[in-house]
Design a protein around this motif. Sequence first.
Motif, short mmCIF file in Angstrom:
data_model
loop_
_atom_site.label_atom_id
_atom_site.label_comp_id
_atom_site.label_asym_id
_atom_site.label_seq_id
_atom_site.Cartn_x
_atom_site.Cartn_y
_atom_site.Cartn_z
N PRO A 206 0.82 -1.22 0.00
CA PRO A 206 0.00 0.00 0.00
C PRO A 206 0.85 1.27 0.00
CG PRO A 206 -0.64 -1.47 1.79
CD PRO A 206 0.58 -2.05 1.18
N ARG A 207 0.40 2.27 -0.72
CA ARG A 207 1.11 3.54 -0.77
C ARG A 207 0.77 4.36 0.46
NH1 ARG A 207 -1.03 5.54 -6.23
NH2 ARG A 207 -0.99 3.30 -6.52
N TYR A 208 1.59 5.41 0.68
CA TYR A 208 1.25 6.36 1.74
C TYR A 208 0.20 7.31 1.18
CZ TYR A 208 5.65 4.86 3.83
OH TYR A 208 6.67 4.13 4.38
N ALA A 209 -0.61 7.83 2.08
CA ALA A 209 -1.58 8.84 1.65
C ALA A 209 -0.83 10.16 1.54
CB ALA A 209 -2.69 8.95 2.69
N SER A 210 -0.90 10.79 0.37
CA SER A 210 -0.15 12.03 0.20
C SER A 210 -0.96 13.20 0.72
CB SER A 210 0.21 12.25 -1.26
OG SER A 210 -0.89 12.77 -1.95
N LEU A 211 -0.26 14.26 1.14
CA LEU A 211 -0.96 15.41 1.73
C LEU A 211 -1.97 16.04 0.78
CD1 LEU A 211 1.81 17.12 3.81
CD2 LEU A 211 0.12 15.46 4.51
N PRO A 212 -1.59 16.29 -0.49
CA PRO A 212 -2.60 16.87 -1.39
C PRO A 212 -3.86 15.99 -1.46
CG PRO A 212 -0.44 16.90 -2.43
CD PRO A 212 -0.30 16.15 -1.15
N ASN A 213 -3.65 14.68 -1.50
CA ASN A 213 -4.80 13.78 -1.57
C ASN A 213 -5.58 13.73 -0.25
OD1 ASN A 213 -4.29 13.22 -4.21
ND2 ASN A 213 -3.13 11.35 -3.79
N ILE A 214 -4.86 13.86 0.86
CA ILE A 214 -5.56 13.89 2.16
C ILE A 214 -6.46 15.12 2.20
CG2 ILE A 214 -5.25 14.21 4.65
CD1 ILE A 214 -2.70 12.51 4.41
N MET A 215 -5.92 16.24 1.71
CA MET A 215 -6.71 17.48 1.68
C MET A 215 -7.94 17.31 0.80
SD MET A 215 -5.31 19.45 3.64
CE MET A 215 -3.85 19.22 4.59
N LYS A 216 -7.71 16.76 -0.38
CA LYS A 216 -8.84 16.56 -1.30
C LYS A 216 -9.86 15.62 -0.68
CE LYS A 216 -6.07 16.82 -5.34
NZ LYS A 216 -5.41 15.82 -6.18
N ALA A 217 -9.36 14.58 -0.02
CA ALA A 217 -10.26 13.59 0.57
C ALA A 217 -11.14 14.21 1.64
CB ALA A 217 -9.45 12.43 1.16
N LYS A 218 -10.58 15.20 2.35
CA LYS A 218 -11.35 15.88 3.40
C LYS A 218 -12.61 16.51 2.79
CE LYS A 218 -8.87 15.53 7.07
NZ LYS A 218 -9.34 14.79 8.19
N LYS A 219 -12.44 16.98 1.55
CA LYS A 219 -13.55 17.74 0.95
C LYS A 219 -14.56 16.84 0.25
CE LYS A 219 -10.97 21.96 0.93
NZ LYS A 219 -9.53 21.92 0.75
N LYS A 220 -14.17 15.58 0.00
CA LYS A 220 -15.11 14.69 -0.70
C LYS A 220 -16.25 14.31 0.22
CE LYS A 220 -11.88 12.58 -3.95
NZ LYS A 220 -11.06 11.40 -4.21
N LYS A 221 -17.44 14.16 -0.37
CA LYS A 221 -18.60 13.81 0.43
C LYS A 221 -18.63 12.29 0.61
CE LYS A 221 -23.54 14.68 0.54
NZ LYS A 221 -23.70 13.39 1.13
N ILE A 222 -18.96 11.86 1.80
CA ILE A 222 -19.11 10.43 2.02
C ILE A 222 -20.59 10.14 2.18
CG2 ILE A 222 -18.68 8.57 3.68
CD1 ILE A 222 -15.93 9.83 4.18
N GLU A 223 -21.11 9.26 1.34
CA GLU A 223 -22.54 8.94 1.42
C GLU A 223 -22.80 8.12 2.67
OE1 GLU A 223 -26.12 6.95 -1.23
OE2 GLU A 223 -24.04 6.48 -1.71
N SER A 224 -23.74 8.56 3.48
CA SER A 224 -24.00 7.88 4.73
C SER A 224 -25.38 7.21 4.67
CB SER A 224 -23.95 8.91 5.85
OG SER A 224 -24.25 8.29 7.06
N LEU A 225 -25.43 5.90 4.94
CA LEU A 225 -26.69 5.16 4.86
C LEU A 225 -26.94 4.42 6.16
CD1 LEU A 225 -26.11 3.43 1.39
CD2 LEU A 225 -27.55 5.44 1.81
N LYS A 226 -28.20 4.24 6.44
CA LYS A 226 -28.56 3.37 7.55
C LYS A 226 -28.90 2.00 6.96
CE LYS A 226 -31.64 6.39 9.54
NZ LYS A 226 -31.30 7.66 8.90
N PRO A 227 -28.75 0.93 7.73
CA PRO A 227 -29.07 -0.39 7.18
C PRO A 227 -30.48 -0.43 6.57
CG PRO A 227 -28.04 -0.62 9.32
CD PRO A 227 -28.22 0.85 9.10
N GLU A 228 -31.43 0.27 7.23
CA GLU A 228 -32.81 0.26 6.74
C GLU A 228 -32.91 0.85 5.33
OE1 GLU A 228 -31.52 0.89 9.94
OE2 GLU A 228 -32.84 2.61 10.32
N ASP A 229 -32.04 1.84 5.05
CA ASP A 229 -32.08 2.47 3.72
C ASP A 229 -31.86 1.43 2.62
OD1 ASP A 229 -32.36 4.83 5.06
OD2 ASP A 229 -30.24 5.38 4.90
#
Lengths: 271, 529
Positions: A206-229
């Motif tokens: 596995p590669r290291y997470a690079s800082l530019p990518n960590i920053m970008k990842a912070k801004k990405k939306k994570i879809e959040s679901l409940k099991p019922e959904d």
Amino acid sequence: MIPSRVNLINVLVPVKRAIDYAVKIRIAKDGKGVDTTVKHSMNPFDEIAVEEAIRLKERTKAVTSIIALSIGPAKSVETLRTALAMGADSAVHIVTPEAPSPSSNPEPVNVAAAIKAVIDRSKAAGADKAIDLVIMGKQAIDDDSGSTGGMLAGMLGWGQGTFASKLDVDKASGKVEVTREIDGGLSRIESKLPIVVTTDLRLSEPRYASLPNIMKAKKKKIESLKPEDLGIDLSPRMSVLSVSEPPKRVGGGKVENVDELVQKLKEGGIV
Amino acid sequence: MQRTSLALARRAIRSTRTTPAPILSTRHSTQIRFASALPPRSSAFAQLTESNITDLRALLSAPTSLMSTLDGSASEDDLRPFNDDWMNKYHGKGQVVVKPKTVEEVSKVMKYCWDKGIAVVPQGGNTGLVGGSTPIHDELILNLSNLNSIRSFDTVSGTLTVDAGAILETVDNELASHGHIFPLDLGAKGSCQIGGNVATNAGGLRLLRYGSLHGSVLGLEVVLPDGTIWDGLGGGLRKDNTGFDMKQLFIGSEGTIGIITGITILTPKRPSAMNVAVFSLPSYEAVQKVYTETKSHLGEILSAFEFFDKQAYDLVRRHQKEGGEADRKVFETEGEFYVLVETGGSKQEHDEEKLQGLLENLMENDLILDGVLAQDTTQYHSLWKLRELIPESAGKSGSVYKYDLSVPVPKMYSLVEKMRARLSESGLFKEEGGGRIREIVGYGHIGDGNLHINICADKYDAEIEKVIEPYVYEIVAAERGSISAEHGLGVMKAPYIGYSKDQTSIDLMRRVKQMFDPKGILNPYKFIL
Ligand SMILES: Cc1cc2nc3c(=O)[nH]c(=O)nc-3n(C[C@H](O)[C@H](O)[C@H](O)COP(=O)(O)OP(=O)(O)OC[C@H]3O[C@@H](n4cnc5c(N)ncnc54)[C@H](O)[C@@H]3O)c2cc1C
């Protein structure tokens, strides 16, 4: 030109937040699990899966999108961020209540059902969104069940390449070749997409997470679901009776010279 | 009587110095000799015989505590690991290694050597980098490795008492199980001993956070040259202003005035949240700016700030590859310099927030080219390796001339550039490769203004040494720096102390040595000549 079906592989990588590999495991006070108030990280086999998905994308240009999925409590978001920082394109989080110990994590069969639900949903969203490859860890290092990948393939009716140490996807034909680590050797299997591949240690580093990518990842939306959904039920069918440590090794002693060694061996009835 | 023999020994050593120091002669009264020409054996010391070995054996509880070529209990090869230093630069001719198991045994052995006029070199893990831990001639090697228990640990105050021969890593692991940390960490942790650390006043990777051993050591137990056991462990008091603080003299004394046998030290709470990030940077100016930014963003959680140049980084990567390690990608964009930042705190969310603020600032202001942040403990260790493996990788690529210098931060890297220029001019170093000098790498502890220069040559010899020394010390003295920030003087730098200390200081040090060891039997030919 409209790309053909095989040019559009969507890869799903399930990732689990597990106790950090380097942490010394201690049994919880109730004796039914382990102490979870310690550092957690992405399950190492899942890290390999994320890496392999990214490499596949870089290598074959056949991957349109890598989707990371985690089923677990709120903090699993950190694990998804790591996957995003490494290079996953999007992330889905199926939120479960805070588990008091790894043994109260959702059971493998439920996890497999949840993953299947996400795949079914992707198919319903249209051909260009359909997931056709799952790369996942061969086991999670906390509960060591090692059964989710196989169950998922069964539920989906897909092929499976378990314990992969090498993965090749042919862009034109949609053929997948998996080299598997088996006792004392290697076995190569071939299958068509869709397929579930589970990772062994040697598949990739596995590669290291690079800082530019960590920053970008912070801004990405994570879809959040409940099991019922997703219309799934994660209630357990089993309960843990007890968890115990292996018996303690009794310490050895040092001898000053050969005579003493021989004497000790005799005392112990070894010679 | 005792005075005379020390004077004799010292005269013998001094007589080998040849050329006078060429610059700043008022400050540098000490004269120059090249390390490749070591001082001759002093006739003041007894020649060991087989009967001495018999006597010494009788003082020890275990037959394996003594190895000697004089009574056939060991071969020359058996003694090699004790005679050769870590760099394989200095080769002693010691004929006996004594490894006492108790403080009393150390005391008996020292008393015997004192009475007989036998020269002794105290030895810990033998990882010292200035040739201090191996004999110059046939000094008896007093190795502390069998004196290695943890005596006590007080979980409330964090006060630890250990035997001198305990290995740093072992002690730190033990402390970890109590949630504490040893206030010192360095690349040699798997071999070096607490006694050796104290004897060299080792600085290491976390000095920035935990300060020097002069602050954290609370007490010492020392066997004096005549065998007297001085119990200066005290009650582990943090405050005690009753007279001179004698233990301070032994911290950094490099085995010249006593054998350290026990140490009481204050250990801080181990941070429960640790993060490490490594950046690639375009210039040394950027390194300094990042240092300033890092301090203001991270404040109290900053626990290490290390830098290394591109040459050092490439060397480590090559070394890892040759060692068959999987080639794990680190940076998209590599740089001329690299910086490792470590934080240690008690709340992960809090530290991450601070670190995030720093990272955003560094990226937005284009101070760094690229960077990586460890996502788990395995990555934490492998990122540290990029820094910790520099000495070892240098060692693998040739015979290493090591300089450990202290200068104001803005001037630090200019010393490496000056050395490159000088060695290129001399034709010994060729940028494109193929010279007798294979590598010149710079790295160190920015936070402490401490620069390491490693010059890897095809072999150690006078020709190369003459081009490097005393030039390297001259350029340090011109910046009013120290020619030995943390490794000490040993045999390598003893002749050059004048570049960093004035005559009055040197005279005072000689009087201290004379007072503790009037016969001059402890670690002769080194330190203060
Ligand atoms: C890979 C590597 C990395 C290093 N990194 C650092 C660093 O970051 N910072 C730093 O400061 N140093 C560093 N060093 C050098 C450092 O001085 C030693 O590693 C360590 O402190 C010495 O401990 P030791 O037990 O090996 O002592 P030795 O090498 O055995 O001895 C060093 C000196 O202390 C004396 N001595 C040893 N034990 C005793 C004792 N019990 N009583 C009296 N005298 C004694 C010896 O006579 C000798 O003069 C490094 C060395 C290596 C090999």
